[in-house]
Design a protein around this motif. Structure first.
Motif, short mmCIF file in Angstrom:
data_model
loop_
_atom_site.label_atom_id
_atom_site.label_comp_id
_atom_site.label_asym_id
_atom_site.label_seq_id
_atom_site.Cartn_x
_atom_site.Cartn_y
_atom_site.Cartn_z
N THR A 1 -34.14 6.19 17.96
CA THR A 1 -34.60 5.19 18.93
C THR A 1 -33.86 3.89 18.70
N ASN B 1 -34.38 6.50 23.70
CA ASN B 1 -34.64 7.60 22.77
C ASN B 1 -33.57 8.68 22.92
N THR C 1 -41.41 12.14 24.32
CA THR C 1 -40.97 11.32 23.18
C THR C 1 -41.98 10.23 22.82
#
Length: 280
Positions: A190, A217, A267
Motif C-alpha cells: 500500500t 493497493n 483489500t
C-alpha cells in the motif's frame, strides 16, 4: 643775503611737509593692512564658528545613532531566543493487520477461459482453492512534512502535515496456486498520501489523526482477472512521544477502505502497531 636766509627756511618747511605726507601715507598703508587683517580674522572666526557648529551637529547625530543602536541591541538581548524545532519526521512502522475478507477459493468453469488444459475458473485461482488467512503482519516507513503550525489559522499549536508512506502486509504462505501448484505467499503493498493533523505542538506528547488519505493497493498474486491495482482511502489515529533529542516512539491504528474490489479481491482492512520516528 635775505634771499639766502629765506631759502633754507622754505626748504626746511618743504622737507617737513614731505615728511608729514610720507608719514600719513605709511599710516594709511598700516591702517589698510590692519583692516585687511581684521577682515581675515573675522573670516577665520566665521569659519571656526561654522566648523564648531557642524562638529556639534555631527556629534549630536552620532550620539543619536549610538543611542538608537544601544536601544536595538537592548531589544535584541531582551527578545527570547526562538528554539529551532524539527517539525518533519521520518518513521518506521510495524504491527498487526487484518483483512475484511480472505483471498482464495475458485471453481472450474468449462469454457470460461483458457487457464489450464482449456478449463476456465472463477474466483481467485492464483491463490488456490484454500482460503488464505485474514490476519497479517505489516511493516513500512513514512515521512511527515510540516505545512503550517496553526491549522491554517484555525487552531494554535496544531500542525497540518502531509504524510507519504509505504506499507507491506503479508497474510499467509500456506496456500497453493490453482495454476502452478506452487506454494503461494499472499501479500499486499500500500502506497499512501494523507493529510495529518497533529496536536499540542511544543509538547513531548503529540496525538494526531488522519481524516481521509489516498491509498493505492498492489496485490500479489494478481486477481483471477490478472489485475493488481486498486485505489481507496485510509483514516487513522495515533500519538507519539519524544523520548530524547528528536527521537520519538508512537502507536497508530488505521482503516483502509476501497469502494470496489479488484475483480473480486477485497483489500479493505485494519492495521494497528507501533513506530519509531526521527525528527528533522
Amino acid at each position: 643775503m635775505a634771499g639766502a636766509l629765506v631759502s633754507p627756511q622754505v626748504l626746511s618747511a618743504s622737507k617737513a611737509e614731505h615728511a608729514l605726507q610720507a608719514t600719513d601715507s605709511k599710516v594709511e598703508a598700516l591702517e589698510s593692512q590692519v583692516n585687511q587683517m581684521s577682515q581675515m580674522l573675522q573670516s577665520m572666526q566665521d569659519e571656526l564658528t561654522r566648523v564648531r557648529t557642524a562638529a556639534s551637529r555631527n556629534a549630536s547625530e552620532s550620539s543619536a545613532k549610538v543611542q538608537e543602536l544601544d536601544q536595538w541591541m537592548a531589544s535584541v538581548k531582551s527578545t527570547p531566543v526562538a528554539e529551532r524545532t524539527k517539525d518533519n519526521m521520518a518513521f518506521f512502522r510495524g504491527g498487526y493487520g487484518h483483512g475484511n475478507d480472505s483471498r482464495g477459493t475458485f471453481g472450474a468453469v468449462p469454457g470460461g477461459g483458457t487457464l489450464v488444459g482449456g478449463i476456465g475458473a472463477s474466483g481467485d485461482p492464483l491463490v488456490g482453492a484454500q482460503k488464505a488467512d485474514k490476519d497479517a503482519f505489516y511493516f513500512g516507513a513514512a515521512m511527515d512534512f510540516s505545512l503550517n503550525d496553526d491549522l491554517f489559522g484555525l487552531m494554535d499549536n496544531t500542525q497540518f502535515l502531509a504524510e507519504l508512506g509505504v506499507e507491506y502486509k503479508e497474510f499467509a504462505d500456506d496456500t497453493y496456486s490453482g495454476v502452478t501448484g506452487q506454494n503461494v505467499t499472499t501479500n499486499q503493498l500500500t502506497i499512501s498520501v494523507s493529510p495529518k493533523i497533529k496536536f499540542l505542538k511544543g509538547s513531548d506528547f503529540r496525538p494526531w489523526l488522519i481524516p481521509a488519505g489516498f491509498d493505492v493497493n498492489i496485490i500479489s498474486p494478481p486477481s483471477g482477472a490478472v489485475t493488481v491495482l486498486n485505489a481507496g482511502l485510509q483514516a487513522g489515529i495515533g500519538a507519539d512521544y519524544k523520548i530524547w533529542n528528536n527521537i520519538y516512539v508512537g502507536a497508530d491504528a488505521r482503516y483502509h477502505e476501497t469502494f470496489d474490489t479488484i475483480d473480486g479481491v477485497d483489500t479493505d482492512g485494519v492495521t494497528a502497531g507501533g513506530y519509531i520516528g526521527f525528527g528533522f
